[in-house]
Design a protein around this motif. Sequence first.
Motif, PDB file in Angstrom:
ATOM      1  N   GLU A 110       2.837   8.738  12.962  1.00  0.00           N
ATOM      2  CA  GLU A 110       1.474   9.013  12.514  1.00  0.00           C
ATOM      3  C   GLU A 110       1.415   8.552  11.070  1.00  0.00           C
ATOM      4  OE1 GLU A 110       0.312  13.069  13.163  1.00  0.00           O
ATOM      5  OE2 GLU A 110       1.138  13.071  15.196  1.00  0.00           O
ATOM      6  N   SER A 111       0.682   7.466  10.820  1.00  0.00           N
ATOM      7  CA  SER A 111       0.687   6.876   9.484  1.00  0.00           C
ATOM      8  C   SER A 111      -0.621   7.105   8.741  1.00  0.00           C
ATOM      9  CB  SER A 111       0.972   5.374   9.568  1.00  0.00           C
ATOM     10  OG  SER A 111      -0.055   4.712  10.273  1.00  0.00           O
ATOM     11  N   TYR A 112      -0.471   7.241   7.434  1.00  0.00           N
ATOM     12  CA  TYR A 112      -1.584   7.406   6.502  1.00  0.00           C
ATOM     13  C   TYR A 112      -1.384   6.376   5.398  1.00  0.00           C
ATOM     14  CZ  TYR A 112      -1.770  12.054   8.675  1.00  0.00           C
ATOM     15  OH  TYR A 112      -1.833  13.092   9.568  1.00  0.00           O
ATOM     16  N   THR A 113      -2.399   5.583   5.116  1.00  0.00           N
ATOM     17  CA  THR A 113      -2.284   4.593   4.047  1.00  0.00           C
ATOM     18  C   THR A 113      -3.304   4.880   2.957  1.00  0.00           C
ATOM     19  OG1 THR A 113      -3.724   3.080   5.246  1.00  0.00           O
ATOM     20  CG2 THR A 113      -1.356   2.772   5.518  1.00  0.00           C
ATOM     21  N   GLY A 114      -2.930   4.495   1.728  1.00  0.00           N
ATOM     22  CA  GLY A 114      -3.769   4.799   0.588  1.00  0.00           C
ATOM     23  C   GLY A 114      -4.823   3.757   0.284  1.00  0.00           C
ATOM     24  N   THR A 115      -4.484   2.484   0.425  1.00  0.00           N
ATOM     25  CA  THR A 115      -5.405   1.409   0.082  1.00  0.00           C
ATOM     26  C   THR A 115      -5.261   0.280   1.086  1.00  0.00           C
ATOM     27  OG1 THR A 115      -3.766   0.393  -1.364  1.00  0.00           O
ATOM     28  CG2 THR A 115      -5.341   1.885  -2.412  1.00  0.00           C
ATOM     29  N   ASP A 116      -6.129  -0.721   0.992  1.00  0.00           N
ATOM     30  CA  ASP A 116      -6.043  -1.911   1.830  1.00  0.00           C
ATOM     31  C   ASP A 116      -4.980  -2.827   1.249  1.00  0.00           C
ATOM     32  OD1 ASP A 116      -6.325  -4.238   3.274  1.00  0.00           O
ATOM     33  OD2 ASP A 116      -8.469  -4.469   2.884  1.00  0.00           O
ATOM     34  N   THR A 142       0.844  -1.187   0.000  1.00  0.00           N
ATOM     35  CA  THR A 142       0.000   0.000   0.000  1.00  0.00           C
ATOM     36  C   THR A 142       0.881   1.239   0.000  1.00  0.00           C
ATOM     37  OG1 THR A 142      -1.863   1.110   1.093  1.00  0.00           O
ATOM     38  CG2 THR A 142      -0.188   0.183   2.531  1.00  0.00           C
ATOM     39  N   ARG A 143       0.354   2.322  -0.491  1.00  0.00           N
ATOM     40  CA  ARG A 143       1.050   3.612  -0.404  1.00  0.00           C
ATOM     41  C   ARG A 143       0.931   4.084   1.036  1.00  0.00           C
ATOM     42  NH1 ARG A 143       4.557   6.317  -3.358  1.00  0.00           N
ATOM     43  NH2 ARG A 143       4.590   8.506  -2.870  1.00  0.00           N
ATOM     44  N   MET A 144       2.030   4.592   1.610  1.00  0.00           N
ATOM     45  CA  MET A 144       2.028   5.018   3.004  1.00  0.00           C
ATOM     46  C   MET A 144       2.865   6.268   3.201  1.00  0.00           C
ATOM     47  SD  MET A 144       3.198   2.894   6.415  1.00  0.00           S
ATOM     48  CE  MET A 144       1.704   1.927   6.555  1.00  0.00           C
ATOM     49  N   SER A 145       2.357   7.119   4.058  1.00  0.00           N
ATOM     50  CA  SER A 145       3.089   8.300   4.513  1.00  0.00           C
ATOM     51  C   SER A 145       3.167   8.220   6.031  1.00  0.00           C
ATOM     52  CB  SER A 145       2.346   9.565   4.082  1.00  0.00           C
ATOM     53  OG  SER A 145       3.009  10.701   4.580  1.00  0.00           O
ATOM     54  N   VAL A 146       4.332   8.528   6.560  1.00  0.00           N
ATOM     55  CA  VAL A 146       4.520   8.507   8.011  1.00  0.00           C
ATOM     56  C   VAL A 146       5.104   9.845   8.450  1.00  0.00           C
ATOM     57  CG1 VAL A 146       5.617   7.365   9.984  1.00  0.00           C
ATOM     58  CG2 VAL A 146       4.953   6.011   7.979  1.00  0.00           C
ATOM     59  N   VAL A 147       4.444  10.463   9.410  1.00  0.00           N
ATOM     60  CA  VAL A 147       4.982  11.654  10.066  1.00  0.00           C
ATOM     61  C   VAL A 147       5.603  11.182  11.375  1.00  0.00           C
ATOM     62  CG1 VAL A 147       4.455  13.902  11.087  1.00  0.00           C
ATOM     63  CG2 VAL A 147       3.251  13.155   9.014  1.00  0.00           C
ATOM     64  N   TRP A 148       6.835  11.610  11.605  1.00  0.00           N
ATOM     65  CA  TRP A 148       7.603  11.229  12.793  1.00  0.00           C
ATOM     66  C   TRP A 148       7.809  12.487  13.644  1.00  0.00           C
ATOM     67  CZ3 TRP A 148       9.564   6.075  12.568  1.00  0.00           C
ATOM     68  CH2 TRP A 148       9.508   5.463  11.311  1.00  0.00           C
ATOM     69  N   PRO A 149       6.858  12.857  14.508  1.00  0.00           N
ATOM     70  CA  PRO A 149       7.037  14.053  15.332  1.00  0.00           C
ATOM     71  C   PRO A 149       8.152  13.840  16.367  1.00  0.00           C
ATOM     72  CG  PRO A 149       4.875  13.044  15.720  1.00  0.00           C
ATOM     73  CD  PRO A 149       5.599  12.189  14.738  1.00  0.00           C
ATOM     74  N   VAL A 150       8.806  14.927  16.711  1.00  0.00           N
ATOM     75  CA  VAL A 150       9.901  14.877  17.692  1.00  0.00           C
ATOM     76  C   VAL A 150       9.481  15.630  18.947  1.00  0.00           C
ATOM     77  CG1 VAL A 150      12.310  15.543  18.112  1.00  0.00           C
ATOM     78  CG2 VAL A 150      11.617  14.733  15.845  1.00  0.00           C
ATOM     79  N   ASP A 151       9.715  15.006  20.090  1.00  0.00           N
ATOM     80  CA  ASP A 151       9.478  15.656  21.380  1.00  0.00           C
ATOM     81  C   ASP A 151      10.588  16.685  21.581  1.00  0.00           C
ATOM     82  OD1 ASP A 151       8.179  15.666  24.160  1.00  0.00           O
ATOM     83  OD2 ASP A 151      10.288  15.230  24.627  1.00  0.00           O
ATOM     84  N   LEU A 152      10.226  17.946  21.658  1.00  0.00           N
ATOM     85  CA  LEU A 152      11.228  19.011  21.707  1.00  0.00           C
ATOM     86  C   LEU A 152      12.029  19.010  23.003  1.00  0.00           C
ATOM     87  CD1 LEU A 152       9.226  21.890  19.985  1.00  0.00           C
ATOM     88  CD2 LEU A 152      10.788  20.217  18.968  1.00  0.00           C
ATOM     89  N   GLU A 153      11.456  18.523  24.095  1.00  0.00           N
ATOM     90  CA  GLU A 153      12.183  18.487  25.375  1.00  0.00           C
ATOM     91  C   GLU A 153      13.246  17.400  25.399  1.00  0.00           C
ATOM     92  OE1 GLU A 153       9.831  18.550  28.950  1.00  0.00           O
ATOM     93  OE2 GLU A 153       8.409  19.962  28.055  1.00  0.00           O
ATOM     94  N   SER A 154      12.869  16.188  25.009  1.00  0.00           N
ATOM     95  CA  SER A 154      13.811  15.066  25.087  1.00  0.00           C
ATOM     96  C   SER A 154      14.663  14.926  23.829  1.00  0.00           C
ATOM     97  CB  SER A 154      13.049  13.758  25.321  1.00  0.00           C
ATOM     98  OG  SER A 154      12.288  13.407  24.175  1.00  0.00           O
TER      99      SER A 154
END
Length: 182
Positions: free
Chosen positions: A158-164, A139-151
């Motif tokens: 956070e993943s987003y997929t296009g199809t099953d 499947t097509r996938m996008s992943v956002v990898w947020p960073v904790d600014l303190e640590s």
Amino acid sequence: MKIDPSNTWRLVQERMEAESDPTIRRNLELVLRHMQAEAKADIEGVVATLCEKPKYLAHDAPDNEILNPSGSKDAVRNFYDATIVQTDAWRLELDCDRVIADREAVMTEGVMKMAYPGRTLAAMGIEVDDPDAYYLFQTRMSVVWPVDLESGLLVGEESYTGTDGFEGIADRKLGPDDIVAV
């Protein structure tokens, strides 16, 4: 239909090596380490890249507690154990074609490929002709990898997929040479 785990981090590594901002470079390095640990089913290596209260969010299944661990590293360990280790579906590749990075997050995008054992698929109710073979989830996938600014560690994914990716999986049997070892 090859699955080559090194494609998962190839662009992330290239982007990291070209990055001059130390914070953005650190963020890319965290994602790189996380991806490499995932490709070996090294749960402790994955968890080492995360802040104390990580959060994963699968936008296509936000109510599924297993797919959305939150609040503790143990929750993330359980997620990887349930979805990757117990299913034996840790042979994966995000054929990454886009990497965007800033001081607060990294975003990766591409085609996610995973080798699912026939036995796992059968247990999920998917009919396959060979329970000892592997089958291609894609499947097509996008992943956002947020960073904790303190640590300075990753919050999670956070993943987003296009199809099953399971749709038609029984028709995508992999051969022994289709899965590249890490």
